[in-house]
Design a protein around this motif. Structure first.
Motif, PDB file in Angstrom:
ATOM      1  N   ILE A 176     120.807   6.471 -38.658  1.00 21.71           N
ATOM      2  CA  ILE A 176     119.398   6.405 -39.048  1.00 21.71           C
ATOM      3  C   ILE A 176     119.290   6.760 -40.530  1.00 21.71           C
ATOM      4  CG2 ILE A 176     117.136   7.481 -38.748  1.00 21.71           C
ATOM      5  CD1 ILE A 176     117.615   5.948 -36.330  1.00 21.71           C
ATOM      6  N   GLN A 177     118.731   5.848 -41.308  1.00 19.65           N
ATOM      7  CA  GLN A 177     118.577   6.090 -42.744  1.00 19.65           C
ATOM      8  C   GLN A 177     117.159   6.602 -42.991  1.00 19.65           C
ATOM      9  OE1 GLN A 177     121.151   5.418 -44.628  1.00 19.65           O
ATOM     10  NE2 GLN A 177     122.367   3.991 -43.446  1.00 19.65           N
ATOM     11  N   THR A 178     116.983   7.427 -43.987  1.00 17.51           N
ATOM     12  CA  THR A 178     115.622   7.787 -44.410  1.00 17.51           C
ATOM     13  C   THR A 178     115.559   7.659 -45.928  1.00 17.51           C
ATOM     14  OG1 THR A 178     115.949  10.145 -44.825  1.00 17.51           O
ATOM     15  CG2 THR A 178     115.524   9.514 -42.556  1.00 17.51           C
ATOM     16  N   LEU A 179     114.338   7.673 -46.452  1.00 16.84           N
ATOM     17  CA  LEU A 179     114.165   7.579 -47.895  1.00 16.84           C
ATOM     18  C   LEU A 179     114.441   8.912 -48.576  1.00 16.84           C
ATOM     19  CD1 LEU A 179     111.089   5.294 -48.568  1.00 16.84           C
ATOM     20  CD2 LEU A 179     113.396   5.028 -49.435  1.00 16.84           C
TER      21      LEU A 179
END
Lengths: 243, 249
Positions: free
Chosen positions: A213-216
């Motif tokens: 899961i990528q986040t900013l």
């Protein structure tokens, strides 16, 4: 409908604890939990200090005590079950049982409070990213993030089934009939949630998901984080070694 | 002749419970076309769509933009083929609208500024300005469908695949969506049994039933073939039936 333990509204409170790097919080609470677990059950003062540390952090984080208390209630059924097992199956003298029960209750409640404060002051996906940065195996972080997201689905599907059941119930049902209905609903609930989770997974794959899961957000340790680490661990070391 | 952007050859697929979902599927889509895949419930439309971005892998060949889908090029294919799922609740799984729309670009490892720019732009384009911080679970169905579309358009795909895009929408909201889809100048593949939508949006129709192609042709020809449609649990769309009635009068 949100799962009871996690509340994304709690993470919108911008208190000082909310703003620390998640890695700093994870490591600090890990050491606090380790200190609690390894403290002898006779060191009552230390437990009191740990408790007040958590109260202090809760106050500074502006988490309402009743929110914390509501979540704490979740572990009582398990503790009562363990206590009952101990009493009925272990043939120890009464004072020894009491000591074990005290050990079990105080450490469980304090550790649970640690986790509650950590989770209520950190956005869930930041927590998962923090764990990934700390080299926790991806299988574990992926499982965590899916379990979190699917708990919402589970709650939604359960609510839909409950409404469907209520719409066709006319009151005055015997308890045994209710139990029978629920035992039929539960496997159906798991099956529906599983089916839905498969569709969501397909949707994630369609948008390039590859297991992480990528986040900013990006994490950068600042002076504030170093100050917190220093102060927290010095104090913890003092409690563990000196007190 | 227009470039073929999707080519499906002898595609067969069965689910683990041995249900045969696709049998010898063959069709192709040219660049810029709006192609509708119509058919009754259980025809295999959604199953077919999931093969177009490699989520499902059956026996046979699926080529996207000349590349045969394989494990090695899945990421590239999924950048090119944007799929909007039938139920927006299956597509929206992040805490906020912004997070959901940014999910795809993040997986492409785009720069932060580029992601923010794309997300803000697509939300504005679809009339969702100010929705960034909202939770998707608190939106109406129409708003969720718009956000679902945004999550795919933000990836700037070359091919747009839509699974039942107007299902459960009220007539007014359906009208808005039809206008949105008309404005999207990309190759479009729409699986639906809303034949009014098909008559307004698509030039080519593929009729499927029991996992195979029954008929393929110009939209006008397929949708006016009453017997063909009724044999496969469909009906001539109301708009075309009304026109026929007016001509008869």
């Amino acid at each position: 409908m949100t799962p009871f333990f996690f509340s994304e509204e709690d993470n919108s409170r911008a208190s000082f604890l909310h703003r620390f790097d998640p890695r700093v919080k994870i490591i600090s609470f890990f050491f606090l939990i380790a200190a609690i677990v390894f403290t002898s059950s006779h060191d009552h003062y230390k437990f009191l200090v740990y408790f007040f540390m958590l109260v202090f952090m809760t106050v500074l984080s502006r988490i309402p005590f009743k929110d914390l208390a509501r979540r704490l209630v979740l572990i009582f059924p398990l503790l009562i079950f363990l206590a009952a097992s101990l009493i009925f199956f272990e043939r120890n003298p009464f004072s020894e049982n009491l000591d074990i029960l005290w050990n079990l209750f105080v450490k469980s409640i304090l550790c649970f409070l640690c986790l509650a404060v950590l989770i209520l002051t950190t956005e869930f996906y930041h927590l998962v990213q923090g764990l990934e940065h700390l080299k926790v195996p991806r299988i574990i972080t992926s499982l965590l993030s899916f379990a979190y997201r699917y708990s919402f689905l589970f709650a939604q599907e359960a609510e839909r089934l409950r409404r469907a059941k209520e719409s066709r119930s006319f009151g005055n049902r015997k308890k045994l009939e209710e139990v029978s209905t629920v035992t039929h609903i539960v496997p159906h609930l798991f099956f529906k949630t599983f089916e839905r989770s498969e569709r969501i997974y397909a949707s994630m794959l369609s948008r390039g998901y590859e297991g992480k899961i990528q986040t900013l957000s990006f994490f950068r340790l600042g002076k504030r984080d170093f100050f917190f680490i220093f102060l927290f661990h010095i104090f913890l070391a003092f409690v563990v070694i000196v007190l | 002749m227009n470039e073929r952007v999707i080519e499906v050859e002898n595609l067969n697929f069965s689910y683990p419970d041995k249900t045969i979902a696709l049998r010898n599927m063959n069709f192709s889509v040219s660049r810029g076309e709006s192609l509708a895949i119509i058919g009754p419930n259980g025809a295999g439309k959604s199953t077919l769509l999931l093969h177009l971005n490699g989520v499902l892998r059956g026996e046979g060949t699926v080529r996207v933009l000349g590349e045969k889908i394989s494990k090695e090029n899945l990421k590239r294919i999924r950048e090119k083929v944007g799929m909007v799922f039938q139920d927006p609740n299956d597509q929206l799984f992040m805490p906020t609208v912004f997070d959901d729309v940014a999910f795809g670009p993040l997986n492409l490892y785009l720069e932060r500024e580029e992601i923010e720019k794309r997300v803000d732009s697509i939300l504005k384009e679809l009339g969702l300005e100010g929705y960034g911080k909202k939770s998707p679970s608190h939106l109406s169905l129409g708003e969720k469908k718009k956000v679902s579309l945004a999550t795919v358009l933000v990836l700037e795909p070359e091919i747009l695949v839509l699974d039942e895009p107007t299902i459960s929408l009220d007539p007014g909201t359906k009208r808005i969506f039809i206008d949105i889809y008309k404005d999207i100048k990309k190759t479009k593949l729409i699986a639906t049994h809303d034949l009014d939508l098909v008559s307004q949006l698509c030039s080519i129709v593929v009729l499927m039933d029991k996992g195979t192609v029954i008929a393929e042709g110009a939209c006008r020809d397929i949708l006016r073939n009453k017997k063909l449609l009724e044999d496969h649990s469909l009906e001539v769309p109301a708009s075309l039936a009304l026109n026929r009635l007016k001509r008869q009068e």
